[in-house]
Scaffold this motif. Structure first.
Motif, PDB file in Angstrom:
ATOM      1  N   LYS A   1      -6.760  11.727  -5.463  1.00 20.51           N
ATOM      2  CA  LYS A   1      -7.689  10.628  -5.212  1.00 20.51           C
ATOM      3  C   LYS A   1      -6.989   9.299  -5.438  1.00 20.51           C
ATOM      4  CE  LYS A   1      -9.508  10.777  -9.922  1.00 20.51           C
ATOM      5  NZ  LYS A   1     -10.735  10.909 -10.759  1.00 20.51           N
ATOM      6  N   ILE A   2      -7.690   8.216  -5.087  1.00 19.30           N
ATOM      7  CA  ILE A   2      -7.164   6.865  -5.258  1.00 19.30           C
ATOM      8  C   ILE A   2      -7.897   6.205  -6.422  1.00 19.30           C
ATOM      9  CG2 ILE A   2      -6.844   4.608  -4.166  1.00 19.30           C
ATOM     10  CD1 ILE A   2      -6.769   5.984  -1.487  1.00 19.30           C
ATOM     11  N   SER A   3      -7.135   5.535  -7.277  1.00 19.81           N
ATOM     12  CA  SER A   3      -7.732   4.924  -8.463  1.00 19.81           C
ATOM     13  C   SER A   3      -8.474   3.630  -8.155  1.00 19.81           C
ATOM     14  CB  SER A   3      -6.652   4.644  -9.516  1.00 19.81           C
ATOM     15  OG  SER A   3      -5.646   3.783  -8.981  1.00 19.81           O
ATOM     16  N   MET A   4      -8.418   3.178  -6.905  1.00 18.68           N
ATOM     17  CA  MET A   4      -9.101   1.931  -6.531  1.00 18.68           C
ATOM     18  C   MET A   4     -10.613   2.137  -6.553  1.00 18.68           C
ATOM     19  SD  MET A   4      -6.718   0.929  -3.243  1.00 18.68           S
ATOM     20  CE  MET A   4      -7.661  -0.544  -2.844  1.00 18.68           C
TER      21      MET A   4
ATOM     22  N   SER B   1      -2.800   2.485  10.483  1.00 19.16           N
ATOM     23  CA  SER B   1      -4.019   3.146  10.944  1.00 19.16           C
ATOM     24  C   SER B   1      -4.262   4.438  10.169  1.00 19.16           C
ATOM     25  CB  SER B   1      -3.913   3.445  12.439  1.00 19.16           C
ATOM     26  OG  SER B   1      -5.057   4.134  12.899  1.00 19.16           O
ATOM     27  N   ASP B   2      -3.196   5.205   9.940  1.00 24.28           N
ATOM     28  CA  ASP B   2      -3.332   6.434   9.153  1.00 24.28           C
ATOM     29  C   ASP B   2      -3.773   6.118   7.730  1.00 24.28           C
ATOM     30  OD1 ASP B   2      -2.502   7.855  11.346  1.00 24.28           O
ATOM     31  OD2 ASP B   2      -0.418   7.988  10.707  1.00 24.28           O
ATOM     32  N   LEU B   3      -3.207   5.061   7.176  1.00 24.21           N
ATOM     33  CA  LEU B   3      -3.589   4.655   5.825  1.00 24.21           C
ATOM     34  C   LEU B   3      -5.050   4.223   5.787  1.00 24.21           C
ATOM     35  CD1 LEU B   3      -2.843   4.034   2.904  1.00 24.21           C
ATOM     36  CD2 LEU B   3      -2.054   1.783   3.664  1.00 24.21           C
ATOM     37  N   LEU B   4      -5.479   3.510   6.822  1.00 21.87           N
ATOM     38  CA  LEU B   4      -6.870   3.079   6.918  1.00 21.87           C
ATOM     39  C   LEU B   4      -7.800   4.291   6.941  1.00 21.87           C
ATOM     40  CD1 LEU B   4      -9.035   0.914   7.424  1.00 21.87           C
ATOM     41  CD2 LEU B   4      -8.499   1.058   9.850  1.00 21.87           C
ATOM     42  N   GLN B   5      -7.424   5.317   7.710  1.00 18.05           N
ATOM     43  CA  GLN B   5      -8.236   6.518   7.780  1.00 18.05           C
ATOM     44  C   GLN B   5      -8.317   7.202   6.419  1.00 18.05           C
ATOM     45  OE1 GLN B   5      -9.998   7.464  10.399  1.00 18.05           O
ATOM     46  NE2 GLN B   5     -10.827   9.211   9.247  1.00 18.05           N
ATOM     47  N   MET B   6      -7.198   7.202   5.697  1.00 19.43           N
ATOM     48  CA  MET B   6      -7.191   7.817   4.374  1.00 19.43           C
ATOM     49  C   MET B   6      -8.117   7.075   3.417  1.00 19.43           C
ATOM     50  SD  MET B   6      -3.976   8.449   1.783  1.00 19.43           S
ATOM     51  CE  MET B   6      -3.852   6.694   1.398  1.00 19.43           C
ATOM     52  N   LEU B   7      -8.087   5.732   3.487  1.00 18.85           N
ATOM     53  CA  LEU B   7      -8.966   4.945   2.628  1.00 18.85           C
ATOM     54  C   LEU B   7     -10.438   5.198   2.959  1.00 18.85           C
ATOM     55  CD1 LEU B   7      -7.101   1.514   2.478  1.00 18.85           C
ATOM     56  CD2 LEU B   7      -7.280   3.220   0.672  1.00 18.85           C
ATOM     57  N   LYS B   8     -10.732   5.317   4.248  1.00 20.48           N
ATOM     58  CA  LYS B   8     -12.112   5.591   4.659  1.00 20.48           C
ATOM     59  C   LYS B   8     -12.567   6.953   4.150  1.00 20.48           C
ATOM     60  CE  LYS B   8     -13.254   4.496   8.903  1.00 20.48           C
ATOM     61  NZ  LYS B   8     -13.170   4.397  10.380  1.00 20.48           N
ATOM     62  N   GLU B   9     -11.668   7.947   4.228  1.00 14.52           N
ATOM     63  CA  GLU B   9     -12.016   9.277   3.721  1.00 14.52           C
ATOM     64  C   GLU B   9     -12.220   9.245   2.218  1.00 14.52           C
ATOM     65  OE1 GLU B   9      -8.905  11.826   4.988  1.00 14.52           O
ATOM     66  OE2 GLU B   9      -9.506  11.823   7.105  1.00 14.52           O
TER      67      GLU B   9
ATOM     68  N   THR C   1       0.806  -1.222   0.000  1.00 20.49           N
ATOM     69  CA  THR C   1       0.000   0.000   0.000  1.00 20.49           C
ATOM     70  C   THR C   1       0.838   1.271   0.000  1.00 20.49           C
ATOM     71  OG1 THR C   1      -0.142  -0.130   2.431  1.00 20.49           O
ATOM     72  CG2 THR C   1      -1.938  -1.130   1.166  1.00 20.49           C
ATOM     73  N   GLN C   2       2.146   1.149  -0.117  1.00 23.35           N
ATOM     74  CA  GLN C   2       3.001   2.325   0.012  1.00 23.35           C
ATOM     75  C   GLN C   2       2.830   3.313  -1.136  1.00 23.35           C
ATOM     76  OE1 GLN C   2       7.060   0.982   0.036  1.00 23.35           O
ATOM     77  NE2 GLN C   2       6.937   0.005  -1.960  1.00 23.35           N
ATOM     78  N   ASP C   3       2.291   2.862  -2.261  1.00 24.33           N
ATOM     79  CA  ASP C   3       2.103   3.766  -3.405  1.00 24.33           C
ATOM     80  C   ASP C   3       0.832   4.601  -3.281  1.00 24.33           C
ATOM     81  OD1 ASP C   3       4.416   2.789  -4.546  1.00 24.33           O
ATOM     82  OD2 ASP C   3       3.374   1.238  -5.684  1.00 24.33           O
ATOM     83  N   LEU C   4      -0.078   4.222  -2.387  1.00 25.32           N
ATOM     84  CA  LEU C   4      -1.348   4.944  -2.285  1.00 25.32           C
ATOM     85  C   LEU C   4      -1.173   6.398  -1.849  1.00 25.32           C
ATOM     86  CD1 LEU C   4      -3.689   2.202  -0.776  1.00 25.32           C
ATOM     87  CD2 LEU C   4      -3.468   2.928  -3.154  1.00 25.32           C
ATOM     88  N   PRO C   5      -0.373   6.688  -0.818  1.00 26.48           N
ATOM     89  CA  PRO C   5      -0.202   8.099  -0.430  1.00 26.48           C
ATOM     90  C   PRO C   5       0.366   8.960  -1.558  1.00 26.48           C
ATOM     91  CG  PRO C   5       0.566   6.657   1.320  1.00 26.48           C
ATOM     92  CD  PRO C   5       0.302   5.788   0.136  1.00 26.48           C
ATOM     93  N   GLU C   6       1.323   8.417  -2.319  1.00 27.40           N
ATOM     94  CA  GLU C   6       1.899   9.168  -3.432  1.00 27.40           C
ATOM     95  C   GLU C   6       0.849   9.428  -4.504  1.00 27.40           C
ATOM     96  OE1 GLU C   6       5.604   8.821  -6.640  1.00 27.40           O
ATOM     97  OE2 GLU C   6       5.321   7.310  -5.072  1.00 27.40           O
ATOM     98  N   GLU C   7      -0.007   8.436  -4.730  1.00 25.84           N
ATOM     99  CA  GLU C   7      -1.066   8.604  -5.718  1.00 25.84           C
ATOM    100  C   GLU C   7      -2.034   9.699  -5.306  1.00 25.84           C
ATOM    101  OE1 GLU C   7      -4.625   5.929  -7.817  1.00 25.84           O
ATOM    102  OE2 GLU C   7      -3.119   4.983  -6.524  1.00 25.84           O
ATOM    103  N   VAL C   8      -2.357   9.737  -4.005  1.00 28.14           N
ATOM    104  CA  VAL C   8      -3.243  10.787  -3.503  1.00 28.14           C
ATOM    105  C   VAL C   8      -2.585  12.153  -3.639  1.00 28.14           C
ATOM    106  CG1 VAL C   8      -4.396  11.685  -1.446  1.00 28.14           C
ATOM    107  CG2 VAL C   8      -4.440   9.246  -1.922  1.00 28.14           C
ATOM    108  N   ALA C   9      -1.270  12.217  -3.334  1.00 27.06           N
ATOM    109  CA  ALA C   9      -0.556  13.484  -3.422  1.00 27.06           C
ATOM    110  C   ALA C   9      -0.513  14.012  -4.853  1.00 27.06           C
ATOM    111  CB  ALA C   9       0.866  13.306  -2.874  1.00 27.06           C
TER     112      ALA C   9
END
Length: 246
Positions: free
Chosen positions: A130-133, A199-207, A118-126
């Motif tokens: 948004k997340i392409s998932m 946990s931070d990543l989980l919060q980002m996915l929920k948002e 999941t390490q690429d997700l924050p970069e994708e958001v930046a």
């Protein structure tokens, strides 16, 4: 763990006893068995397994031990020293720490794999905001992260001192010494830090999921408004046509 004949004054008569300790969180500790005997026992044990791990996920740690009157029970340089090979309570206290270490190794591997996946997700958001998932994959990722946190935090028998230490306090020193040698407290602390990242990543996915829902609702509202406008236009046109006829 294998028998070894190095160091100390070994009482050969005392090294013949073999013991097995099974722990409810899926760890087996052997004392004095050959590798073939270990595999044979695991094969017999397989019928009672739940949620069997894949072969590549199985964690194994090996130590040598010997019996000697020269030292108190201890662990040093991957050698475990016992004064009495028939004292299964001392073996059990050491086995508790060894089993916890092995289980923590599994958790460490799972956390590392999750962070890597999941390490690429924050970069994708930046980069994109948004997340392409899609919604289904986001929900699956949230579920996997929740399961991982539950497994780590609700296995009290893995992270805490066993009840045996309360009923047999004289075993506490060797248990704590083994935990210290295996750096269990430091590893648990680091594991919790990594879980905070998850946990931070989980919060980002929920948002992100919340934003996706908001966008979906906005789209529906726009469609409804457009439909209402279209109906109104049709009504006006129908009224105009009807008025011209009269």
């Amino acid at each position: 763990m294998r028998l070894d004949d190095e160091g100390g004054e070994i009482d050969v008569e005392m090294t013949g006893r073999s013991d097995i300790f099974l722990f409810e969180y899926g760890v087996v500790v052997y004392w004095g068995f050959t590798e073939e005997e270990e595999k044979r026992f695991l094969k017999e044990l397989a019928r009672f397994e739940n949620e069997k791990l894949a072969d590549e996920d199985v964690e194994v740690e090996e130590f040598n031990y010997y019996i000697t009157k020269s030292y108190q029970p201890r662990i040093y340089n991957d050698f475990i020293t016992l004064r009495d090979g028939s004292n299964y309570m001392v073996k059990l206290s050491i086995s508790h720490a060894l089993a916890q270490s092995v289980k923590i190794s599994l958790f460490e591997e799972l956390v590392d794999n999750t962070i890597e996946d999941t390490q690429d997700l924050p970069e994708e958001v930046a980069l994109t905001g948004k997340i392409s998932m899609n919604r289904k994959n986001i929900m699956k990722s949230i579920g996997e992260l929740f399961i991982l946190r539950i497994n780590v935090n609700l296995h009290g028998s893995v992270l805490d001192s066993p009840e045996l230490m309360w009923s047999e306090p004289h075993l506490e020193p060797i248990y704590q010494a083994t935990r210290g040698y295996l750096e269990i407290n430091q590893r648990v602390s680091l594991l919790n830090q990594r879980l905070e990242v998850i946990s931070d990543l989980l919060q980002m996915l929920k948002e992100q999921l919340g934003h996706a829902n908001e966008e979906y609702l906005e789209f529906i509202v726009i469609v409804l408004i457009g439909a209402e406008i279209l109906v109104a236009i049709v009504n006006v046109i129908v009224d105009l046509i009807a008025a011209e006829k009269f």
